[in-house]
Design a protein around this motif. Structure first.
Motif, short mmCIF file in Angstrom:
data_model
loop_
_atom_site.label_atom_id
_atom_site.label_comp_id
_atom_site.label_asym_id
_atom_site.label_seq_id
_atom_site.Cartn_x
_atom_site.Cartn_y
_atom_site.Cartn_z
N TYR A 116 1.06 -0.90 0.38
CA TYR A 116 -0.23 -0.13 -0.10
C TYR A 116 0.99 1.60 0.21
CZ TYR A 116 -2.87 3.82 2.06
OH TYR A 116 -3.40 4.60 2.45
N TRP A 117 1.79 1.61 0.79
CA TRP A 117 2.63 2.66 1.02
C TRP A 117 3.39 2.68 -0.16
CZ3 TRP A 117 5.04 1.79 6.46
CH2 TRP A 117 3.61 3.07 7.64
N SER A 118 4.48 1.62 -0.74
CA SER A 118 4.78 1.95 -2.36
C SER A 118 3.98 2.04 -3.15
CB SER A 118 5.38 -0.33 -2.19
OG SER A 118 6.31 0.35 -3.85
N ARG A 119 2.43 1.32 -3.93
CA ARG A 119 1.81 1.48 -4.42
C ARG A 119 0.80 3.66 -4.38
NH1 ARG A 119 -1.43 -3.33 -5.27
NH2 ARG A 119 -2.25 -2.42 -6.72
N ALA A 120 0.60 3.57 -3.25
CA ALA A 120 -0.48 4.87 -3.45
C ALA A 120 1.34 6.05 -3.57
CB ALA A 120 -0.56 4.61 -1.73
#
Length: 341
Positions: free
Chosen positions: A248-252
């Protein structure tokens, strides 16, 4: 932005906490809103607050330029920065729309999902609907903190197509690298103060969601979560199509897409923001030619208090709106007392 903090407000922590709690938000009366409930394409709803003018403009009045304000994590149209932007719009004679992310308007939403930092599809749907309802007028959008990351993520995802909905965008104190921000808020003073503050509202709302949709996630795991990392792992990530918190933190995160933005975009990040480490901020060579970076030494997280005690929080909205207006072909005046610390 040449922000200088007042002498009585030193350091990023005080510059974050004091303005949110004590500084003046408006120079006139508290802004009034008219609420509209919009049905979403997936059968849910969001609530959008529109600035109310008293007396109401006659039907023959020319359409007003529109300022759209996207709030931050667990924010609303009554957050200190939201009211400051609405007050500014009222002074300038602009219309102002303040959309709430799902579940943030005081009533839990219906769908088995909530909102998240990279919710660019929701941003795009909201802006397209506002553009359709306000044709032919300048439309400017500003996102604060989480809302700023989501707004820039949308602008990067759609590239040149963003110009169909907006004339210019701005992000204030956005955690453009969500991993860096997430780890920062989970340590030391931040963990004891801000992390606890967010968890006090996020966890009960997640439990309401579980009551609506039994079996949606592991209740015991949620109750054992003590920080945003764990909360996102149990709730935010799986409910919104991500494998886990790291995914989540990477893709968002918006930072990797800043070079794909094709509308005028202002990115404001104080270098003493407790939530957003200075080392994680983008450098000029990492962004496209449409992106302007403002990285003042001071300001805290959406603080920017100015003036004498207790101060006011209009310095940042005035500066940001002035930049947006210039890119949208509008004239705007800035209060003299907002320009200095």
């Amino acid at each position: 932005m040449n922000y200088r903090p007042p002498r009585w407000l030193p350091g990023g922590q005080l510059q974050t906490i004091w303005p949110a709690l004590y500084s003046r938000r408006v120079f006139g009366s508290k802004p009034g809103y008219l609420r509209q409930r919009w049905d979403t394409p997936d059968g849910d709803f969001i609530d959008v607050d529109f600035l109310r003018y008293e007396p109401a403009a006659p039907a023959s009045a020319a359409p007003r330029p529109l300022l759209v304000v996207f709030h931050g994590l667990e924010g609303s149209s009554r957050s200190h920065y939201s009211e400051a932007f609405a007050d500014l719009a009222r002074e300038q004679g602009w219309a102002c729309a303040l959309p709430h992310f799902r579940g943030c308007s005081g009533e839990i939403n219906r769908a088995p999902r909530a909102y998240h930092s990279g919710d660019h599809a929701e941003i795009g749907w909201i802006l397209a609907r506002l553009r359709s309802a306000h044709p032919g007028v300048p439309l400017m959008a500003v996102g604060v903190s989480l809302g700023g990351n989501a707004l820039l993520r949308w602008a990067g995802e759609v590239g040149a197509h963003a110009a169909q909905s907006v004339d210019a965008v701005a992000a204030v104190c956005a955690p453009l690298d969500l991993a860096a921000g997430g780890h920062a808020i989970g340590r030391g003073f931040n963990r004891q103060v801000y992390n606890r503050m967010f968890m006090r509202t996020l966890v009960p709302k997640a439990l309401q969601k579980l009551g609506q949709h039994p079996g949606l996630f592991d209740r015991r795991a949620l109750l054992s979560a003590r920080d945003l990392y764990a909360f996102d792992n149990v709730f935010t990530a799986p409910l919104h199509g991500f494998r886990n918190t790291e995914d989540y933190w990477s893709r968002a995160s918006a930072k990797p897409l800043l070079d794909a933005i094709r509308v005028p975009a202002l990115v404001v990040n104080p270098r003493n923001d407790p939530f957003v480490p200075a080392a994680s901020l983008p450098r000029q060579h990492e962004v496209g030619s449409h992106v302007t970076l403002w990285q003042p030494a001071h300001g805290g997280h959406v603080g920017f208090a100015s003036g004498r005690l207790p101060g006011h929080v209009r310095a940042m909205p005035d500066a940001v709106a002035g930049w947006l207006a210039g890119r949208a072909g509008l004239q705007t005046g800035v209060r003299a007392e907002s320009a200095h610390g």
